[in-house]
Design a protein around this motif. Sequence first.
Motif, short mmCIF file in Angstrom:
data_model
loop_
_atom_site.label_atom_id
_atom_site.label_comp_id
_atom_site.label_asym_id
_atom_site.label_seq_id
_atom_site.Cartn_x
_atom_site.Cartn_y
_atom_site.Cartn_z
N ASP A 167 35.44 44.34 45.39
CA ASP A 167 35.12 45.83 45.25
C ASP A 167 35.13 45.98 43.65
O ASP A 167 35.15 45.05 42.85
CB ASP A 167 36.19 46.58 45.89
CG ASP A 167 37.77 46.25 45.32
OD1 ASP A 167 37.69 45.87 43.98
OD2 ASP A 167 38.72 46.23 46.13
N GLU B 153 32.73 53.28 36.90
CA GLU B 153 31.23 53.67 37.31
C GLU B 153 30.34 52.47 37.11
O GLU B 153 29.31 52.22 37.74
CB GLU B 153 31.08 54.89 36.82
CG GLU B 153 31.57 56.53 37.23
CD GLU B 153 32.87 56.39 36.85
OE1 GLU B 153 33.32 55.83 35.50
OE2 GLU B 153 33.78 57.13 37.20
N SER C 230 30.75 49.63 39.30
CA SER C 230 30.29 50.14 40.70
C SER C 230 28.62 49.59 40.63
O SER C 230 28.11 49.38 41.79
CB SER C 230 30.55 51.63 40.79
OG SER C 230 31.95 51.79 41.16
N LYS C 231 28.05 50.14 39.30
CA LYS C 231 26.64 50.14 39.49
C LYS C 231 26.29 48.43 39.30
O LYS C 231 25.45 48.17 39.98
CB LYS C 231 26.14 50.59 38.06
CG LYS C 231 26.01 52.13 38.34
CD LYS C 231 24.79 52.56 39.08
CE LYS C 231 24.50 53.89 39.33
NZ LYS C 231 23.40 54.29 39.77
N GLN D 249 26.77 47.50 42.96
CA GLN D 249 25.49 47.96 43.64
C GLN D 249 24.27 47.03 43.73
O GLN D 249 23.67 47.09 44.48
CB GLN D 249 25.47 49.33 43.27
CG GLN D 249 24.49 50.46 44.09
CD GLN D 249 24.37 51.77 43.62
OE1 GLN D 249 25.36 52.34 42.83
NE2 GLN D 249 23.24 52.27 43.82
N SER D 250 24.10 46.47 42.48
CA SER D 250 22.97 45.53 42.22
C SER D 250 22.87 44.35 42.93
O SER D 250 21.86 43.62 43.27
CB SER D 250 22.67 45.29 40.85
OG SER D 250 23.71 44.34 40.44
N ASP E 36 25.21 44.44 46.13
CA ASP E 36 25.61 45.04 47.56
C ASP E 36 24.28 45.16 48.47
O ASP E 36 23.42 46.06 47.84
CB ASP E 36 26.36 46.15 47.18
CG ASP E 36 26.62 46.85 48.75
OD1 ASP E 36 26.80 46.12 49.79
OD2 ASP E 36 26.95 48.12 48.79
N GLY F 214 25.16 48.27 51.68
CA GLY F 214 25.61 49.80 51.16
C GLY F 214 27.08 50.01 51.30
O GLY F 214 27.30 51.32 51.55
N MET G 24 29.56 49.22 49.30
CA MET G 24 30.22 49.21 47.71
C MET G 24 31.31 48.14 47.73
O MET G 24 32.03 48.09 47.19
CB MET G 24 30.95 50.60 47.60
CG MET G 24 29.59 51.64 47.09
SD MET G 24 28.69 51.00 46.04
CE MET G 24 29.68 50.72 44.61
N SER H 52 20.33 49.75 38.77
CA SER H 52 20.37 49.82 40.43
C SER H 52 19.91 48.25 40.76
O SER H 52 20.47 47.97 41.81
CB SER H 52 19.26 50.61 40.96
OG SER H 52 17.98 50.50 40.16
#
Length: 475
Positions: free
Chosen positions: A106, A124, A127-128, A131-132, A134, A137, A139, A377
């Motif tokens: 995570d 944040e 997380s980004k 996200q690239s 994941d 979706g 997270m 992203s």
Amino acid sequence: MYQAVRKLFLTDCQCADDASKVYEELFARLDTNKDGKVDVSELKAGLAAMGIKAGEGAAEKIVSAGDQDKDARLDFNEFSKYLKDHEKKLQLTFKSLDKNNDGRVDPVEIKQALEDLGLEISKEGASKILQSIDVDGTMTVDWNEWREHFLFNPATDLQEIIRYWKHSTVLDIGDSLAIPDEFTEEEKTTGLWWRQLSAGAMAGAVSRTGTAPLDRMKVFMQVHSSKTNKISLVGGFQQMLKEGGLASLWRGNGINVLKIAPETAIKFMAYEQYKKLLSSEPGKVKTHERFMAGSLAGATAQTAIYPMEVMKTRLTLRKTGQYTGMADCAKKILKKEGVKAFYKGYIPNILGIIPYAGIDLAVYESLKNFWLSRYASETANPGILVLLGCGTISSTCGQLASYPLALIRTRMQAQASLEGAEQLPMNLMVKKIIEKEGFFGLYRGILPNFMKVIPAVSISYVVYENMRSGLGISK
């Protein structure tokens, strides 16, 4: 993303036979000319056709890593061995990230892992990055997502992200007050660190030589320009050319280049020692500890090579025939002014390290987190233009903050060599400049200083990349 790989790998059976079948199918898709071998161009085209985004130079690195018979191609045995070895490394990294052993990584775990490796980012930002990778979706990233993302990426761990975002001091803009480079344990044990430092030193030498006329103009304006003696850029160059010819534009460059090697070496060694002394936990260095260690390392290096700084200023400002060379300059300063002369301007120079390094680091971190939160992203790799832009902006901001102290230092270094000049301490010199010239008198010479930033960064980068290739450092 990576639908072809997902179809092949998302299976409950983990037996060796199934893995071999998967590798055979992948190999067959990549071997477009059916000669039993996959070369770089086939690998690139095949990955693109399957919708797999490989990083720049990834295909070359994969072929180079797996090519045992050195024919610049992979047969099936080489291909499958590379993937098996690569998967094992990926699995080890995944397990090391999965701190709570729930089979998922995570953002908190990503953030912690990066902090352990010396890269401070916001939640944040973490997380980004996640996200690239994941796909579903959630997270969080499971083993299948991790494997499919990195299967055709030579990176096996988060060191690659560190290399993207490590604030490298290779962008030499003429000042040496930045916090030193951070090297991973792997880079230290393999000896990669000294090759990177050597490449950086050479880049700095070429960059400083290329921008030496602007650097000399900056020093000339810092010392001689005033409200009553205004010196324009064109007028200053005309004056220099008239007094000493074209070669005079490079006065002081020799010693400016010569001091790179000892300063880099001392700063690197001191930085490693200060990190050990200041870290609250062994092997982990927090941002404020890194900043303190970097500032102290910079101060240590500056103290050791400061006599060269004084000589650089004197040689830069010298008139034709004043000194025959570096040795003659040192001899005359020592004879006329004594040992203390070699440390004139030392206090403003050391004081300048804090605002320069602090603002440089803070601006870079802010720009990095801004990019990660807005644009990361697909990948955590920002690309070279973003990195150069972030490095240039942060270094320029650092220079802007410490420039008044740099001007005071230069004037104190030069004042004994100027006829009729008062020998003023730092506080009285600041007072005198503000009284006579106003606040902006502390920014004399800032124009040529800013003019040399972009060419200095560009030259540094081009030379550094070429030196990296020459010294066998993989990109």
